[in-house]
Design a protein around this motif. Structure first.
Motif, short mmCIF file in Angstrom:
data_model
loop_
_atom_site.label_atom_id
_atom_site.label_comp_id
_atom_site.label_asym_id
_atom_site.label_seq_id
_atom_site.Cartn_x
_atom_site.Cartn_y
_atom_site.Cartn_z
N GLN A 8 0.83 -1.20 0.00
CA GLN A 8 0.00 0.00 0.00
C GLN A 8 0.86 1.26 0.00
N SER A 50 -4.31 2.89 -5.23
CA SER A 50 -4.05 3.91 -4.21
C SER A 50 -4.81 5.20 -4.53
N TYR A 82 0.15 4.21 -0.38
CA TYR A 82 -0.44 5.38 0.28
C TYR A 82 -0.18 5.43 1.79
N GLU A 126 -0.73 -0.64 -8.27
CA GLU A 126 -0.70 0.00 -6.95
C GLU A 126 -1.11 1.47 -7.04
#
Lengths: 415, 478
Positions: free
Chosen positions: A156, A228, A158, A224
């Motif tokens: 992740q 995100s 973010y 991703e």
């Protein structure tokens, strides 16, 4: 985990996040999202690019050497916003003084590193990678924090966000990079073009297990990014609609309309939207004051102090003041002696500010700069900046500082 | 992927040894044996034309300009203007070099010089365009010659001596920066020398300086004439002696060959192969042309595992895109903007270790920007991205306005001509075969064709499909 396994696993997880229905996403985030950091704390890094003149920011207003070495640019004692009987803040930093009086600001003097480098880009590299000054490292300290935070879990990006269009070296890990978002909606739209969505879908359906690593890496990054951008935008747009959620009688904070103000406003919005991010990174530039420093630095420090003041006020209203700590640094301080153009040239050790975070502030943590004990005309450092990183990582974010920084640095007593 | 077709082999060769090929170049090359094509690439790179944005006798350093102000020859405003002009010339040098890469003439030499720019990384200091111009031409001049000549020449470049602080390296007050980087980054690599070797070598390099006019000079009075012990040998060594010792050491051949292999063949080093190449390189007296010809002629160079394994650097991406479509920029700023945003600005490597390359080029924002780039260059789409300022007043000029003004001229006519006999149904695949390292998957083809609009003419279809193919993640690879 070696790289091959890592790619296999992440290809699987990212393929998942892109197409699974929302109820499954909710399940996924319950399983994986454990709040920003194990401690639930959030760190906001503010980088002042160009080498802010620390001696005219935190001013040794009782020191004769300071006034002697800076005949035309020194800040007069009666203008200084006094912190104690030795040092005080630049007069443009009223809002920061107010935070100090509230017990929210800690000043750390004489922060640097051994064998300092006076070039902007190199010294910034050193601060961002947390490397020794004679080593070259391709990953940043926040990026390695992200690696550690996501190890063995969903990838992740973010979890660490830089509020900007491009990503700093500080945010790059060896397995994963942080996310650069200046405007969640703009980023979301970029990932919604028919080509990007078409490719992403095609990719999930026809994933080739034997493809070259380079291809996997690009599509992993793309997946991703898409998920995100989707996640951040969804969070923000869901929370930003109803004004009614603001308690009656609250005064909404007004941010100054400058670059840092706008970016910190975005950080606050993301925090309040509950985005699962534990480190935010923001930078402003213009501090390279070789010529006519006083006016330029006054304007920049004023913008900095007003923006930070607004940010902390905003968080206070939102009841998040104790969850968020801000760290401000610059790649180096400047020479003690002013130059012939009413400015200052590149120096070494500098001050670092820590603000908020729910900690008992130590206010001024250590001794003021010693102007009689200079190294080649520059301040001598007494705190390695990595000691501060180590403390923030370990004590504040609950992360493995030794793994992230490569070795053990003694913490500073702030937490 | 199975064994490569001949067309794929040609494509791979141009992608690695040059900045890609136009469809016409690919067709022409396919008429000859691969060996002949390799030879031709070297022959086309035999001549060197200097990059020249400033005449040595006209160049004025900042110090000289300041002197003219003191003598009353210039006023303050004129001084400011002259300093600005100097800084602008570093930018012009950058653009001129990109132009050379993009035209394709002598592309192998330019590609090699780009590699050496990363290897002998040197960053523009202050605003003296002449030093960077000399440095760039030294790299280009020696790019395919003997490594020893290149090493000596670039080590004596004023830009390098300044960047690595050798002006401050004096008898009784040594500065080790230069000696350290010569060993760590240029020749041996970490772990192949001792701190003592560096200390002593630094003494040998004392006196290596340059004049205000930008000429190397050996200043005897700051040179330490005493005995030094370096790599176990003792003598009153000078800088040239240290360079000779480094070349004598086989580790230098190993280190440089490995780096060349990672750049031109595959990021993952094949140890045995590199050892063999390094042996040969050493025996040949460090003949760069010999080494590169050996690589490009080897069967294993065309092994499927090497295809598409290299992530294009921003400069490779930009020069390659320009070359394939004959793109000319009407304004200078956008190409600087692309380099800055994607993290590779010529003459401003991030540090003495050069650009790290590989997957370091790619993160969420740089990938999205790369995928958007064809729309900026080919369709003048609005640019919404702004690169960071690094805070250095010296590079402010490079961060000027005008970033978002992509106005270009594209030579579509030549590009379209290559597909004149391609049936409509085969158009997407035919374009992809010239632009991408891998064949398209059927569903990928469908996604690309979904970008087409009904009623488009054939040229319009070609433009739309080309922009779409160049937006694929696979286009970032070569």
């Amino acid at each position: 985990m070696n790289r091959r396994n890592f790619l296999k696993q992440s290809a699987f997880t990212t393929a998942g996040t892109m197409l699974i229905p929302h109820f499954l996403k909710a399940y996924e985030s319950q399983m994986l999202g454990m709040g920003p950091a194990p401690t639930g704390k959030i760190l906001v890094v503010v980088q002042l690019s160009g080498g802010n003149d620390g001696l005219n920011t935190v001013i040794p207003y009782r020191n004769d050497i300071y006034y002697r070495e800076r005949p035309t640019i020194a800040i007069r004692p009666d203008k200084v916003l006094q912190l104690n009987d030795e040092i005080g803040l630049h007069p443009a930093m009223g809002p920061l003084k107010a935070l100090y009086d509230e017990g929210l600001l800690t000043v750390i003097n004489n922060v640097g590193y051994p064998n300092p480098d006076r070039s902007h880009f190199r010294s910034m590299d050193i601060w961002q990678t947390a490397s020794d000054s004679d080593k070259y490292v391709n990953t940043g300290w926040v990026g390695r924090y992200l690696d550690a935070a996501c190890a063995g879990k969903a990838q992740q990006p973010y979890r660490t966000i830089e509020v900007d269009d491009t990503l700093s070296l500080a945010m790059k890990g060896s397995e994963l990079n942080g996310l650069a978002v200046l405007d969640p909606k703009k980023l979301y739209n970029q990932t919604r073009s028919s080509l990007v969505t078409g490719l992403s879908k095609e990719r999930v359906q026809n994933h080739d297990a034997h493809e070259p690593e380079s291809v996997s890496y690009l599509y992993k990054t793309l997946a991703e990014t898409v998920s995100s951008a989707d996640y951040v935008y969804e969070k923000v747009s869901r929370t930003s609609q109803p004004i009614s959620s603001v308690p009656a009688g609250t005064v909404l904070t007004t941010y100054p309309n400058n670059e840092l103000g706008n970016r910190l406003k975005t950080v606050s919005k993301l925090i309040q939207a509950g985005v699962d991010t534990s480190v935010y990174y923001v930078s402003i530039s213009g501090f390279d004051t070789h010529i006519n420093q006083p006016g330029q630095q006054e304007r920049l420090l004023g913008q900095y102090a007003e923006s930070v003041g607004a940010f902390m006020a905003d968080l206070k209203i939102a009841g998040r003041q104790n969850d968020v700590m801000m760290m401000t640094f610059s790649e180096f301080g400047r020479r003690v002696k002013q130059n012939a153009s009413n400015g200052t040239d590149h120096g070494t050790a500098n001050n670092v500010f820590l603000i908020g975070g729910g900690l008992p502030a130590r206010r001024v943590l250590n001794e003021a700069p010693n102007l009689t004990k200079l190294t080649d005309g520059d301040l001598t450092y007494s705190v390695d900046f990595r000691q501060i990183y180590a403390t923030l990582l370990h004590d504040y974010l609950g992360a493995d500082d030794v793994a992230i920084l490569g070795r053990k640095f003694d913490g500073v007593k702030i937490v | 992927m199975d064994k490569l077709t001949r067309q794929q082999q040609t494509r791979h060769l141009f992608a690695r040894a040059a900045f890609g090929a136009t469809p016409a170049e690919l067709t022409e090359a396919d008429q000859k044996s691969l060996r002949k094509v390799v030879r031709q690439l070297f022959r086309d790179s035999e001549a060197v034309t200097e990059l020249r944005v400033v005449e040595p006798e006209q160049n004025e350093t900042k110090q000289q300009l300041k002197g003219m102000v003191r003598d009353g020859q210039l006023d303050k405003d004129m001084l400011k203007e002259r300093i600005r002009e100097n800084a602008e010339k570093v930018r012009d040098l950058n653009l001129l070099w990109i132009d050379r890469m993009a035209t394709g003439k002598g592309a192998l030499r330019e590609k090699m010089a780009l590699f050496w720019h990363g290897h002998f990384a040197c960053r523009a200091q202050g605003r003296n365009p002449l030093l960077m111009q000399q440095y760039a031409n030294t790299l280009r001049q020696n790019a395919l010659g003997k490594f020893g000549d290149l090493l000596m020449a670039v080590s004596k470049e004023p830009a390098m001596l300044q960047f690595l602080n050798n002006q401050q390296n004096r008898k009784n007050a040594p500065n080790e920066n230069f000696a350290r980087e010569v060993m760590e980054l240029f020749t041996l690599g970490r772990g192949n020398y001792s701190e003592h070797d560096i200390k002593e070598a630094a003494r040998a390099f004392t006196g290596w300086q340059f004049t205000p006019e930008g000429q190397f000079v050996f200043r005897e009075r700051v040179h330490d004439e005493g005995e030094k012990t370096i790599f176990g040998k003792t003598g009153p060594f000078k800088g040239e002696d240290v360079i000779a010792m480094l070349l004598e050491n086989r580790q230098t051949a190993r280190f440089v060959t490995a780096k060349i292999y990672r750049f031109f063949v595959n990021e993952n080093e094949d140890k045995k192969r590199v050892d063999e190449l390094a042996d040969q390189f050493y025996k040949s007296g460090y003949d760069i042309t010999g080494l590169m010809e050996q690589i490009f002629s080897a069967d294993w160079f065309y092994d499927p595992k090497n295809i598409g394994a290299h992530i294009k650097s921003p400069v490779e991406l930009l020069a390659g895109l320009r070359h394939t479509l004959g793109v000319q920029f009407d304004q200078p700023q956008p190409q600087i903007f692309v380099q800055r945003t994607l993290g590779q600005l010529l003459f401003y490597p991030p540090n003495v270790a050069g650009w790290p390359g590989g997957k370091n080029w790619i993160d969420s924002s740089s990938l999205l920007f790369r995928m958007q780039l064809p729309n900026y260059v080919l369709k003048a789409a609005d640019v919404l991205v702004r690169p960071k300022e690094d805070g250095d007043v010296n590079t402010q000029l490079l961060a000027r306005k005008g970033n978002a003004k992509f106005r270009t001229t594209v030579n579509w006519a030549d590009f379209e001509k290559a597909f004149i006999n391609t049936p409509d149904a085969g158009l997407t695949n035919a374009l992809a075969e010239t632009l991408l390292p891998f064949p398209l998957r059927p569903d990928q083809k469908t996604v690309l064709e979904s970008q087409l609009k009904p009623g488009q003419t054939r040229p319009e279809r070609i433009h739309t499909l080309t922009a779409a193919i160049m937006s694929l993640p696979e286009y970032q690879l070569t």
